[in-house]
Write a protein that holds these residues in place. Structure first.
Motif, PDB file in Angstrom:
ATOM      1  N   ARG A 218       0.851  -1.188   0.000  1.00 29.49           N
ATOM      2  CA  ARG A 218       0.000   0.000   0.000  1.00 29.49           C
ATOM      3  C   ARG A 218       0.888   1.239   0.000  1.00 29.49           C
ATOM      4  N   THR A 219       0.673   2.096  -0.967  1.00 24.85           N
ATOM      5  CA  THR A 219       1.496   3.300  -1.071  1.00 24.85           C
ATOM      6  C   THR A 219       0.633   4.537  -0.900  1.00 24.85           C
ATOM      7  N   ASN A 220       1.276   5.635  -0.565  1.00 20.85           N
ATOM      8  CA  ASN A 220       0.588   6.912  -0.413  1.00 20.85           C
ATOM      9  C   ASN A 220       0.862   7.835  -1.599  1.00 20.85           C
ATOM     10  N   PHE A 221       1.273   7.241  -2.719  1.00 19.16           N
ATOM     11  CA  PHE A 221       1.624   8.038  -3.890  1.00 19.16           C
ATOM     12  C   PHE A 221       0.402   8.740  -4.458  1.00 19.16           C
ATOM     13  N   GLU A 222       0.495  10.043  -4.608  1.00 21.20           N
ATOM     14  CA  GLU A 222      -0.570  10.846  -5.198  1.00 21.20           C
ATOM     15  C   GLU A 222      -0.017  11.510  -6.452  1.00 21.20           C
ATOM     16  N   PRO A 223      -0.499  11.108  -7.643  1.00 23.96           N
ATOM     17  CA  PRO A 223       0.012  11.716  -8.881  1.00 23.96           C
ATOM     18  C   PRO A 223      -0.193  13.232  -8.882  1.00 23.96           C
ATOM     19  N   LYS A 224       0.830  13.943  -9.261  1.00 17.87           N
ATOM     20  CA  LYS A 224       0.759  15.400  -9.331  1.00 17.87           C
ATOM     21  C   LYS A 224       1.645  15.882 -10.481  1.00 17.87           C
ATOM     22  N   PRO A 225       1.356  17.057 -11.013  1.00 17.29           N
ATOM     23  CA  PRO A 225       2.203  17.577 -12.091  1.00 17.29           C
ATOM     24  C   PRO A 225       3.650  17.698 -11.630  1.00 17.29           C
ATOM     25  N   THR A 226       4.564  17.413 -12.539  1.00 18.07           N
ATOM     26  CA  THR A 226       5.981  17.491 -12.189  1.00 18.07           C
ATOM     27  C   THR A 226       6.780  17.940 -13.400  1.00 18.07           C
ATOM     28  N   THR A 227       7.973  18.444 -13.155  1.00 14.15           N
ATOM     29  CA  THR A 227       8.819  18.966 -14.225  1.00 14.15           C
ATOM     30  C   THR A 227      10.166  18.260 -14.230  1.00 14.15           C
ATOM     31  N   ASN A 228      10.535  17.694 -15.374  1.00 16.52           N
ATOM     32  CA  ASN A 228      11.859  17.124 -15.587  1.00 16.52           C
ATOM     33  C   ASN A 228      12.757  18.162 -16.231  1.00 16.52           C
ATOM     34  N   LEU A 229      14.035  18.167 -15.853  1.00 14.98           N
ATOM     35  CA  LEU A 229      15.029  19.047 -16.450  1.00 14.98           C
ATOM     36  C   LEU A 229      16.075  18.204 -17.169  1.00 14.98           C
ATOM     37  N   HIS A 230      16.643  18.737 -18.248  1.00 17.37           N
ATOM     38  CA  HIS A 230      17.667  17.970 -18.954  1.00 17.37           C
ATOM     39  C   HIS A 230      18.677  18.895 -19.624  1.00 17.37           C
ATOM     40  N   VAL A 231      19.851  18.341 -19.877  1.00 14.92           N
ATOM     41  CA  VAL A 231      20.885  18.988 -20.689  1.00 14.92           C
ATOM     42  C   VAL A 231      21.341  17.977 -21.728  1.00 14.92           C
ATOM     43  N   ARG A 232      21.714  18.455 -22.907  1.00 16.95           N
ATOM     44  CA  ARG A 232      22.139  17.560 -23.984  1.00 16.95           C
ATOM     45  C   ARG A 232      23.259  18.213 -24.775  1.00 16.95           C
ATOM     46  N   SER A 233      24.198  17.401 -25.217  1.00 16.06           N
ATOM     47  CA  SER A 233      25.254  17.875 -26.109  1.00 16.06           C
ATOM     48  C   SER A 233      25.403  16.894 -27.266  1.00 16.06           C
ATOM     49  N   VAL A 234      25.716  17.428 -28.444  1.00 19.20           N
ATOM     50  CA  VAL A 234      25.864  16.627 -29.658  1.00 19.20           C
ATOM     51  C   VAL A 234      27.113  17.091 -30.386  1.00 19.20           C
ATOM     52  N   ILE A 235      27.890  16.135 -30.909  1.00 21.37           N
ATOM     53  CA  ILE A 235      29.042  16.448 -31.741  1.00 21.37           C
ATOM     54  C   ILE A 235      28.921  15.659 -33.033  1.00 21.37           C
ATOM     55  N   ASN A 236      29.228  16.293 -34.146  1.00 21.84           N
ATOM     56  CA  ASN A 236      29.161  15.662 -35.460  1.00 21.84           C
ATOM     57  C   ASN A 236      30.420  16.053 -36.224  1.00 21.84           C
ATOM     58  N   VAL A 237      31.235  15.055 -36.575  1.00 20.64           N
ATOM     59  CA  VAL A 237      32.497  15.307 -37.266  1.00 20.64           C
ATOM     60  C   VAL A 237      32.513  14.537 -38.587  1.00 20.64           C
ATOM     61  N   PRO A 238      32.461  15.225 -39.735  1.00 20.80           N
ATOM     62  CA  PRO A 238      32.545  14.529 -41.016  1.00 20.80           C
ATOM     63  C   PRO A 238      33.912  13.854 -41.167  1.00 20.80           C
ATOM     64  N   LEU A 239      33.884  12.569 -41.545  1.00 24.73           N
ATOM     65  CA  LEU A 239      35.114  11.818 -41.760  1.00 24.73           C
ATOM     66  C   LEU A 239      35.413  11.662 -43.244  1.00 24.73           C
ATOM     67  N   MET A 240      34.378  11.465 -44.025  1.00 25.32           N
ATOM     68  CA  MET A 240      34.477  11.392 -45.484  1.00 25.32           C
ATOM     69  C   MET A 240      33.077  11.587 -46.036  1.00 25.32           C
ATOM     70  N   GLU A 241      32.916  11.539 -47.333  1.00 23.33           N
ATOM     71  CA  GLU A 241      31.617  11.756 -47.939  1.00 23.33           C
ATOM     72  C   GLU A 241      30.591  10.785 -47.372  1.00 23.33           C
ATOM     73  N   GLN A 242      29.516  11.329 -46.756  1.00 18.62           N
ATOM     74  CA  GLN A 242      28.387  10.582 -46.211  1.00 18.62           C
ATOM     75  C   GLN A 242      28.731   9.804 -44.934  1.00 18.62           C
ATOM     76  N   VAL A 243      29.927   9.948 -44.409  1.00 22.43           N
ATOM     77  CA  VAL A 243      30.326   9.242 -43.190  1.00 22.43           C
ATOM     78  C   VAL A 243      30.690  10.264 -42.120  1.00 22.43           C
ATOM     79  N   ASN A 244      30.098  10.121 -40.930  1.00 18.44           N
ATOM     80  CA  ASN A 244      30.326  11.070 -39.841  1.00 18.44           C
ATOM     81  C   ASN A 244      30.575  10.335 -38.530  1.00 18.44           C
ATOM     82  N   PHE A 245      31.370  10.948 -37.681  1.00 20.20           N
ATOM     83  CA  PHE A 245      31.466  10.520 -36.283  1.00 20.20           C
ATOM     84  C   PHE A 245      30.387  11.270 -35.509  1.00 20.20           C
ATOM     85  N   VAL A 246      29.591  10.543 -34.733  1.00 15.52           N
ATOM     86  CA  VAL A 246      28.481  11.137 -33.992  1.00 15.52           C
ATOM     87  C   VAL A 246      28.629  10.815 -32.508  1.00 15.52           C
TER      88      VAL A 246
END
Length: 280
Positions: A218-246
């Motif tokens: 038995r739990t006392n969990f009551e659903p309520k609105p909540t907010t998630n936070l996030h950070v993201r980073s992306v790197i893309n390096v072309p190695l040759m035609e149509q080929v990339n490091f991701v």
């Protein structure tokens, strides 16, 4: 499409889905009729914050996009442009609800990766009437709504409202994302910070226990609105035609409305992918 491809594709939604505009194409012009399918080989992982459930991983990460005059597809995100100027964009969009991935991935992960990883589930708990968190199932919902983006010189700021259009929980999300991308001679870098507010209906569906699932617990969990936070980073390096490091790395902090659930034993989780992509 095989289950293996589906699993890798769904993971790409989380890792690549909202980062398409952060990669090399972000700092290049995209014209109507442009399309691309790419397949990355490497290693990707997603921590699963659910209790007693294994993390998610893949060796293959497919992605695709198509841009028409007004309609576009970015992986499983569908969009229709209502208004567009040099500094402001308003779109109608549909996309998967990320909370469902923590349940859908679990079954596919067990089916495909148990032998590869040498994983043997521990049979807990011993009480046959006690709930087994790893057996709890939820469906993946699809959201539809409207998204507005302000395009500035150094930042893109997006604000979107999305509502459940699959009739699973009638919940909604409000998403705020701030993005910056930079092109260099050797490739491109992208960064994003964001906040996603989830409604109590959505939280209740995914993170509350039904009476059958509770058993003697038995739990006392009551659903309520909540907010998630996030950070993201992306790197893309072309190695040759149509080929990339991701390379992709994202870290998410869960709101208290989620961490209070007995189904969750982490207050944050990380995801990422590193590999070589080939564009067809």
């Amino acid at each position: 499409m095989t289950i293996r491809v589906i699993k890798a594709t769904l993971l790409s939604v989380l890792l690549l889905g909202s980062s398409a505009k952060l990669q090399a194409k972000d700092v290049e012009s995209v014209s109507p009729g442009d399309w691309q399918i790419s397949l990355a080989a490497g290693y990707g992982a997603l921590e699963n914050p659910r209790a007693k459930v294994k993390n998610i991983s893949t060796w293959v990460l497919p992605s695709w996009y198509y841009y028409g005059e007004d309609f576009y597809v970015e992986n499983f995100t569908l969009g229709y442009s209502l208004y567009e100027s040099n500094n402001f964009i308003v779109d109608l969009q549909t996309r998967f609800n990320e909370d469902g991935f923590f349940f859908e991935f679990d079954g596919l992960n067990k089916l495909l990766l148990s032998d590869i990883l040498g994983y043997t589930p521990v049979k807990l708990p011993l009480n046959p009437k006690a709930v087994k968190f790893e057996d709890i199932e939820r469906n993946l919902s699809y959201l539809g709504g409207i998204n507005a983006t302000w395009v500035a010189r150094y930042l893109d700021v997006s604000l979107g409202y999305y509502h459940d259009i699959t009739g699973l929980h009638q919940g909604n999300e409000i998403q705020l994302r701030v993005k910056h991308s930079q092109r260099f001679q050797w490739g491109a870098l992208g960064f994003e910070i964001g906040a996603i507010r989830k409604s109590d209906n959505l939280i209740g569906y995914y993170y509350d226990l039904t009476s059958e699932e509770q058993g003697p617990l038995r739990t006392n969990f009551e659903p309520k609105p909540t907010t998630n936070l996030h950070v993201r980073s992306v790197i893309n390096v072309p190695l040759m035609e149509q080929v990339n490091f991701v390379g992709i790395l994202e870290y998410t902090w869960l709101g208290q409305g989620i961490t209070d659930s007995v189904l969750i034993d982490k207050d944050s989780y990380a995801s990422g992918f590193v590999g070589i992509s080939y564009a067809f």
